[in-house]
Enzyme design. Structure first.
Site, short mmCIF file in Angstrom:
data_model
loop_
_atom_site.label_atom_id
_atom_site.label_comp_id
_atom_site.label_asym_id
_atom_site.label_seq_id
_atom_site.Cartn_x
_atom_site.Cartn_y
_atom_site.Cartn_z
N HIS A 1 -3.13 -12.17 -3.61
CA HIS A 1 -3.33 -11.33 -2.44
C HIS A 1 -2.05 -11.42 -1.62
O HIS A 1 -1.61 -12.52 -1.26
CB HIS A 1 -4.53 -11.80 -1.61
CG HIS A 1 -4.82 -10.93 -0.43
ND1 HIS A 1 -5.63 -11.31 0.61
CD2 HIS A 1 -4.39 -9.67 -0.13
CE1 HIS A 1 -5.70 -10.35 1.50
NE2 HIS A 1 -4.95 -9.34 1.08
N ASP A 2 -1.44 -10.28 -1.31
CA ASP A 2 -0.12 -10.31 -0.69
C ASP A 2 -0.12 -11.06 0.64
O ASP A 2 0.88 -11.70 1.00
CB ASP A 2 0.46 -8.90 -0.54
CG ASP A 2 -0.45 -7.91 0.16
OD1 ASP A 2 -1.50 -8.32 0.69
OD2 ASP A 2 -0.12 -6.70 0.16
N THR A 3 -1.23 -11.03 1.37
CA THR A 3 -1.28 -11.79 2.63
C THR A 3 -1.28 -13.28 2.36
O THR A 3 -0.65 -14.06 3.09
CB THR A 3 -2.52 -11.41 3.44
OG1 THR A 3 -2.53 -9.99 3.66
CG2 THR A 3 -2.52 -12.11 4.79
N ALA B 1 0.81 -1.22 0.00
CA ALA B 1 0.00 0.00 0.00
C ALA B 1 0.84 1.27 0.00
O ALA B 1 0.34 2.34 -0.33
CB ALA B 1 -0.93 0.00 1.21
N GLY C 1 6.07 -0.34 -3.96
CA GLY C 1 6.15 -1.56 -4.74
C GLY C 1 7.60 -1.98 -4.87
O GLY C 1 8.51 -1.16 -4.71
N ARG C 2 7.82 -3.26 -5.14
CA ARG C 2 9.18 -3.74 -5.30
C ARG C 2 9.17 -4.91 -6.28
O ARG C 2 8.15 -5.61 -6.41
CB ARG C 2 9.79 -4.17 -3.97
CG ARG C 2 9.08 -5.30 -3.29
CD ARG C 2 9.27 -5.29 -1.79
NE ARG C 2 8.70 -4.11 -1.18
CZ ARG C 2 7.40 -3.96 -0.86
NH1 ARG C 2 6.55 -4.93 -1.12
NH2 ARG C 2 6.97 -2.86 -0.31
N ASN D 1 -8.44 -8.44 10.56
CA ASN D 1 -7.69 -7.28 10.07
C ASN D 1 -7.50 -6.27 11.21
O ASN D 1 -8.47 -5.91 11.89
CB ASN D 1 -8.45 -6.59 8.94
CG ASN D 1 -8.08 -7.13 7.58
OD1 ASN D 1 -7.73 -8.29 7.45
ND2 ASN D 1 -8.15 -6.29 6.57
N THR E 1 1.56 -2.31 6.56
CA THR E 1 0.56 -1.27 6.70
C THR E 1 -0.64 -1.79 7.49
O THR E 1 -1.22 -1.09 8.31
CB THR E 1 0.11 -0.78 5.31
OG1 THR E 1 1.25 -0.23 4.63
CG2 THR E 1 -0.95 0.29 5.42
N GLY F 1 6.98 -6.62 7.17
CA GLY F 1 7.82 -5.51 7.58
C GLY F 1 7.97 -5.34 9.08
O GLY F 1 9.00 -4.86 9.55
#
Length: 484
Positions: free
Chosen positions: A237-239, A16, A19-20, A298, A261, A404
């Protein structure tokens, strides 16, 4: 020296705030990861509407693939719920709207008059979040853009389309739309029909590991790659990608915390939990790889601290965390999942207002506010995992914290203390690793997710934090917050 049979994979991982593009090298018993390009993800407001700068993100993806060099495959993951609309010619109908935009305020309540919240949860198992795709589509129902749309593409599917020219809807991300039945792992016709959603706008579902097409000739020219270069469907989905890279081994009962985030706190299950008690606790049943369910809550996550740092004009974060570590613990806590913290702006003031409203001491310095945020996140992690065990009948022996937040030593220590359980922190780049591991499995380098997780544990051993003291003071702090 890399093993001669190792292969290189490119993971496009869009968060969010940034990006990488990461390159992973996977071989027999070996796993390496390198960041080759990072770029900002900065929302843009035009008029009253907050948008994603999707063309800027796509440019960052192309720059990253150019920096990656020749790879065996490309995979894309990103945040959930948001989408782009394509017309009959395949052209994008405006920049995708940001999930933090205010257009969905009050929309859920309108939807519930036609499909009550309890029935909607029983059908989809999805938590209430005001920005769910279902509510975004309801908010856009009478707009010219949606009226002209031929296709709805979730963000990773949109980027995949631009790279390959092929349309598809990846399942783990689709499960966040509130239009998927988690029992059948397919679209819920009942929900769509009762709420007037045209499921024909969504391209056919794809599973993680499915082929998604080849890089188009003009993409090859732009990136300097030599074709054919396949794009592999990952857990987009990144999760879901992050959970796929949790280094859990040995059959222990583990919980996961995917931190960034957002904080996503939960368990990996074989079947959804669709009880009314689960709905009231606001747990969601999102889909993972290999037929699994990501049963989680969440939590607002490090967004709270990110917004504070932005308000303070980004001070030295290392010094700030050191000062916060010396600040009085649990002096003030806030509900880290409260909707009043969703929008950007004035975060230190809003945290102070929440403390004042609950009769707690008001933080007066950045260090005190930072400690309040991290204590509150640790407490939210504790509450979520206690509730998850109660609602599923599962027992947790260890907590894996990935993403992170694994770099934040203070957050890791506080979470171990709050949960009263050993905490294993890392990998920090779990989403990119999960992305790469699914590609490696699709290319025959790994047999299953157990082998993939064991490989992560060997290649990037997590840092262990033992809980200090008992959890009594955390239980006492919990009493200052509203019930979940």
């Amino acid at each position: 020296m890399p093993h001669s049979s190792s292969r290189r994979f490119a993971a496009v991982d869009l968060g969010a705030s940034s990006g990488r593009v990461m390159v992973g090298r996977v071989g027999p018993g070996s796993l390496g990861l390198e960041e080759v390009h990072r770029f900002p993800n900065t929302p843009v407001r035009t008029g009253p509407t907050l948008h994603w700068d999707i063309l800027g993100l796509y440019a960052g993806v192309l720059d990253g693939l150019r920096a990656a060099g020749q790879v065996a495959s490309v995979g894309i993951d990103s945040w959930a719920v948001d989408y782009g609309l394509l017309d009959a010619d395949g052209a994008l109908l405006g920049n995708p709207v940001h999930y933090r935009d205010r257009r969905t305020e009050g929309v859920a309540e309108q939807v519930w008059t036609r499909f009550p919240a309890a029935e909607l949860y029983a059908a989809t198992g999805l938590q209430h979040a005001p920005f769910n795709t279902l509510y975004q589509l309801a908010a856009a129902r009478r707009t010219a853009q949606l009226g002209a749309a031929e296709h709805v593409l979730l963000i990773p599917d949109l980027l995949t389309y631009w790279l390959t020219g092929q349309l598809g809807t990846e399942l783990t991300n689709a499960s966040t739309t509130q239009l998927i039945d988690p029992r059948t792992r397919n679209w819920s016709r009942e929900v769509a029909d009762r709420l007037g959603v045209d499921l024909g706008l969504f391209p056919p579902l794809r599973q993680p590991g499915d082929p998604a097409g080849l890089l188009l000739p003009h993409v090859l020219e732009e990136t300097g790659l030599t074709g054919p270069v396949p794009v592999t469907t990952v857990a987009s989905h990144d999760t879901a990608s992050a959970v796929a890279a949790v280094p859990a081994t040995g059959g222990t009962g583990f919980a996961y915390l995917c931190t960034g985030t957002w904080s996503l706190a939960g368990l990996e299950l074989d079947a959804p939990v669709l009880t009314e008690e689960s709905r009231k606790a606001n747990f969601t049943n999102e889909l993972g790889i290999d037929g699994t369910v990501r049963y989680l809550r969440n939590i607002m996550g490090l967004w709270l601290l990110q917004e504070c740092l932005r308000a303070w004009r980004r001070p030295d974060a290392t010094a700030l965390l050191a000062a916060a570590a010396e600040t009085e613990p649990l002096r003030s806590v806030v509900d880290a999942g409260a909707p009043e913290f969703l929008a950007p702006g004035r975060m230190p003031e809003r945290i102070a207002e929440a403390c004042r409203a609950s009769g707690q001491p008001v933080p007066t310095s950045p260090a005190e506010t930072t400690r309040c945020v991290l204590d509150s996140l640790a407490l939210a992690h504790r509450r979520a995992l206690v509730d998850a065990q109660r609602l599923t009948g599962r027992t947790v022996d260890v907590v894996h914290l990935v993403g992170g937040g694994a770099r934040n030593t203070l957050l890791c220590r506080l979470t171990a203390d709050a949960c009263g359980l050993p905490l294993l922190a890392g990998p920090a780049e779990a989403s990119a690793l999960g992305n790469i591991l699914v590609q490696a499995r699709a290319h025959g380098l790994l047999a299953d997710r157990a082998q993939a997780r064991a490989l992560v544990a060997r290649a990037q051993p997590p840092t262990r934090y033992e809980p200090r003291g008992d959890t009594a003071r955390w239980r006492a702090a919990e009493e200052r917050l509203p019930a979940t």
